[in-house]
Design a protein around this motif. Sequence first.
Motif, PDB file in Angstrom:
ATOM      1  N   LYS A  87      27.043  41.209  54.326  1.00 17.67           N
ATOM      2  CA  LYS A  87      27.462  39.995  53.626  1.00 17.67           C
ATOM      3  C   LYS A  87      28.639  40.314  52.721  1.00 17.67           C
ATOM      4  N   ALA A  88      29.557  39.363  52.592  1.00 18.10           N
ATOM      5  CA  ALA A  88      30.747  39.567  51.767  1.00 18.10           C
ATOM      6  C   ALA A  88      31.167  38.252  51.137  1.00 18.10           C
ATOM      7  N   ILE A  89      32.016  38.352  50.115  1.00 16.57           N
ATOM      8  CA  ILE A  89      32.596  37.185  49.446  1.00 16.57           C
ATOM      9  C   ILE A  89      34.106  37.322  49.512  1.00 16.57           C
ATOM     10  N   LEU A  90      34.780  36.276  49.969  1.00 16.34           N
ATOM     11  CA  LEU A  90      36.241  36.241  49.992  1.00 16.34           C
ATOM     12  C   LEU A  90      36.723  35.452  48.790  1.00 16.34           C
ATOM     13  N   LEU A  91      37.515  36.085  47.916  1.00 17.83           N
ATOM     14  CA  LEU A  91      38.013  35.437  46.706  1.00 17.83           C
ATOM     15  C   LEU A  91      39.469  35.022  46.923  1.00 17.83           C
ATOM     16  N   LEU A  92      39.728  33.714  46.759  1.00 22.23           N
ATOM     17  CA  LEU A  92      41.079  33.171  46.915  1.00 22.23           C
ATOM     18  C   LEU A  92      41.601  32.689  45.561  1.00 22.23           C
ATOM     19  N   HIS A  93      42.848  33.012  45.263  1.00 25.28           N
ATOM     20  CA  HIS A  93      43.437  32.818  43.938  1.00 25.28           C
ATOM     21  C   HIS A  93      44.223  31.511  43.823  1.00 25.28           C
ATOM     22  N   GLY A  94      44.966  31.367  42.717  1.00 25.43           N
ATOM     23  CA  GLY A  94      45.726  30.164  42.436  1.00 25.43           C
ATOM     24  C   GLY A  94      47.181  30.245  42.854  1.00 25.43           C
ATOM     25  N   LEU A  95      47.902  29.135  42.652  1.00 27.98           N
ATOM     26  CA  LEU A  95      49.295  29.034  43.059  1.00 27.98           C
ATOM     27  C   LEU A  95      50.219  29.764  42.085  1.00 27.98           C
ATOM     28  N   ASN A  96      51.236  30.413  42.637  1.00 24.06           N
ATOM     29  CA  ASN A  96      52.254  31.152  41.885  1.00 24.06           C
ATOM     30  C   ASN A  96      51.671  32.321  41.090  1.00 24.06           C
ATOM     31  N   GLU A  97      50.698  32.981  41.655  1.00 25.93           N
ATOM     32  CA  GLU A  97      50.114  34.163  41.011  1.00 25.93           C
ATOM     33  C   GLU A  97      50.782  35.416  41.576  1.00 25.93           C
ATOM     34  N   ARG A  98      51.105  36.373  40.693  1.00 25.58           N
ATOM     35  CA  ARG A  98      51.831  37.576  41.112  1.00 25.58           C
ATOM     36  C   ARG A  98      51.089  38.866  40.790  1.00 25.58           C
ATOM     37  N   THR A  99      49.933  38.766  40.154  1.00 27.08           N
ATOM     38  CA  THR A  99      49.154  39.959  39.842  1.00 27.08           C
ATOM     39  C   THR A  99      47.666  39.628  39.906  1.00 27.08           C
ATOM     40  N   TRP A 100      46.891  40.608  40.343  1.00 22.88           N
ATOM     41  CA  TRP A 100      45.446  40.424  40.456  1.00 22.88           C
ATOM     42  C   TRP A 100      44.732  40.609  39.117  1.00 22.88           C
ATOM     43  N   ASP A 101      45.430  40.977  38.057  1.00 25.26           N
ATOM     44  CA  ASP A 101      44.779  41.412  36.815  1.00 25.26           C
ATOM     45  C   ASP A 101      43.664  40.477  36.356  1.00 25.26           C
ATOM     46  N   LYS A 102      43.934  39.188  36.351  1.00 21.43           N
ATOM     47  CA  LYS A 102      42.957  38.245  35.811  1.00 21.43           C
ATOM     48  C   LYS A 102      41.694  38.163  36.657  1.00 21.43           C
ATOM     49  N   TYR A 103      41.792  38.575  37.913  1.00 20.28           N
ATOM     50  CA  TYR A 103      40.670  38.450  38.836  1.00 20.28           C
ATOM     51  C   TYR A 103      39.798  39.702  38.927  1.00 20.28           C
ATOM     52  N   PHE A 104      40.225  40.787  38.311  1.00 18.77           N
ATOM     53  CA  PHE A 104      39.473  42.031  38.449  1.00 18.77           C
ATOM     54  C   PHE A 104      38.048  41.912  37.923  1.00 18.77           C
ATOM     55  N   SER A 105      37.892  41.347  36.713  1.00 15.41           N
ATOM     56  CA  SER A 105      36.543  41.177  36.170  1.00 15.41           C
ATOM     57  C   SER A 105      35.752  40.152  36.973  1.00 15.41           C
ATOM     58  N   TRP A 106      36.432  39.157  37.533  1.00 15.38           N
ATOM     59  CA  TRP A 106      35.754  38.170  38.373  1.00 15.38           C
ATOM     60  C   TRP A 106      35.101  38.861  39.569  1.00 15.38           C
ATOM     61  N   ALA A 107      35.914  39.663  40.273  1.00 16.92           N
ATOM     62  CA  ALA A 107      35.424  40.357  41.467  1.00 16.92           C
ATOM     63  C   ALA A 107      34.348  41.370  41.103  1.00 16.92           C
ATOM     64  N   ASN A 108      34.556  42.083  39.995  1.00 13.76           N
ATOM     65  CA  ASN A 108      33.598  43.102  39.571  1.00 13.76           C
ATOM     66  C   ASN A 108      32.232  42.472  39.284  1.00 13.76           C
ATOM     67  N   TYR A 109      32.239  41.346  38.561  1.00 17.00           N
ATOM     68  CA  TYR A 109      30.978  40.673  38.230  1.00 17.00           C
ATOM     69  C   TYR A 109      30.267  40.195  39.499  1.00 17.00           C
ATOM     70  N   LEU A 110      31.007  39.549  40.389  1.00 19.24           N
ATOM     71  CA  LEU A 110      30.399  39.022  41.616  1.00 19.24           C
ATOM     72  C   LEU A 110      29.819  40.145  42.471  1.00 19.24           C
ATOM     73  N   ALA A 111      30.561  41.258  42.592  1.00 15.84           N
ATOM     74  CA  ALA A 111      30.067  42.382  43.387  1.00 15.84           C
ATOM     75  C   ALA A 111      28.806  42.967  42.765  1.00 15.84           C
ATOM     76  N   GLU A 112      28.812  43.143  41.453  1.00 19.29           N
ATOM     77  CA  GLU A 112      27.685  43.761  40.760  1.00 19.29           C
ATOM     78  C   GLU A 112      26.441  42.888  40.790  1.00 19.29           C
ATOM     79  N   HIS A 113      26.608  41.557  40.711  1.00 17.73           N
ATOM     80  CA  HIS A 113      25.454  40.670  40.582  1.00 17.73           C
ATOM     81  C   HIS A 113      25.011  40.027  41.893  1.00 17.73           C
ATOM     82  N   THR A 114      25.767  40.216  42.969  1.00 16.65           N
ATOM     83  CA  THR A 114      25.330  39.711  44.281  1.00 16.65           C
ATOM     84  C   THR A 114      25.008  40.845  45.246  1.00 16.65           C
ATOM     85  N   GLY A 115      25.518  42.041  44.973  1.00 20.93           N
ATOM     86  CA  GLY A 115      25.345  43.149  45.903  1.00 20.93           C
ATOM     87  C   GLY A 115      26.256  43.059  47.111  1.00 20.93           C
TER      88      GLY A 115
END
Length: 392
Positions: A87-115
């Motif tokens: 099982k996996a989660i695909l994370l899609l971002h917003g318009l005109n985004e140039r860096t993943w920085d803001k999403y790192f904690s988002w992905a980390n939390y989802l991975a840690e709490h969903t497995g």
Amino acid sequence: MGREYTEMQQMIAAKFVADAPKIQLEGSRISIRNFQFHSEFRKKRSWKDILPASQSNHDELLAHSYPGNDQFWYPVFLPEEKRIQNKAILLLHGLNERTWDKYFSWANYLAEHTGKAVILFPIAFHMNRSPKKWTNPREMSSVVKERKTTTAGQKEISFANAALSTRLDECPEQFFLSGAQSYQDVVSLLKQITKGKHELFPEGTKVDFFAYSIGAFLSEILFLSNPKGLLKDARLFMFCGGPTFDQMNGASKYIMDNQAFLSLRQMFFYKRNREIRAILKMYGILRFREMWKSFVTMLRIEKKQRKREHFFKKYNHQIYSIALEKDKVMPPDAIDRTLHGRKGNVPVPMEVLDFPFPYSHENPFPVSNNDIAKDVDERFRQVFSKAAAFLS
């Protein structure tokens, strides 16, 4: 979560290297693996054959053959313990985004709490799929100056949105063309994963979606068209996204200026459908027939209502939406009208939240002010605990 949101985001951003084979995160049970992707969108025709020659003074902004858009890296956040392999989660971002920085904690939390593994996949000509000079204030200074002086009443112009604004103002068709490439790339990735051709995932792996902002719009189009039945059992969690395109307000210093947004609206709202189809036929895009139909369904709130409501009723148990009260780009009432239909009786779960600190659509969880860090951490957990529960 181990570390709090604000601390974790800064730590991952400092440690992240886009092409590193593996990154082990300190104080976390998560590692990051980076994988290469090759887009085959232009396999039959090149952008040079598709798009008209530019008359712009900034041709480099309209370059349609940037190699990094077709060959790029994408990160995957992997739980080191108790990982669910199929099982996996695909994370899609917003318009005109140039860096993943803001999403790192988002992905980390989802991975840690969903497995589940969380895949951060970039939209065409965004993130690391765009030239670095597009975010360089020195490189963009002449573009900003020109846009301020050539158009009366110009608003929301900034170094951050100058590249995208110029591209969409001069060639608004690129919004759909880049969307078509992103659509095909996601479908190709899903096929790779579900057929067991990705080294991380066995055949039959199920992929759910966490979609933010314009990523939610792309996700709705994917779910509506459901190519090859890849999404029939998938779940979609939308954060700050989900309205039809005409209900969005894309004019923002961080997204695009008002002139570019006007050009985009004129392209899709004031041209007749057959005129747009003629343009797309010239560009060789109508082979994405199902995508085009789904795009039109999500274009205007008063059009295709029956089809849209049928879709949301059918998928209501597979979709969950969280909107923010002060979101001016994707207003909660616009999301409500889209998801719940004309009579408000389509049962798609939706919540509207508000936070006790200054926030915006583009920056829902600000990390620059230590005085509000505790509140930001708390509201981040409020949103992402709901996302993790729904996507588990």
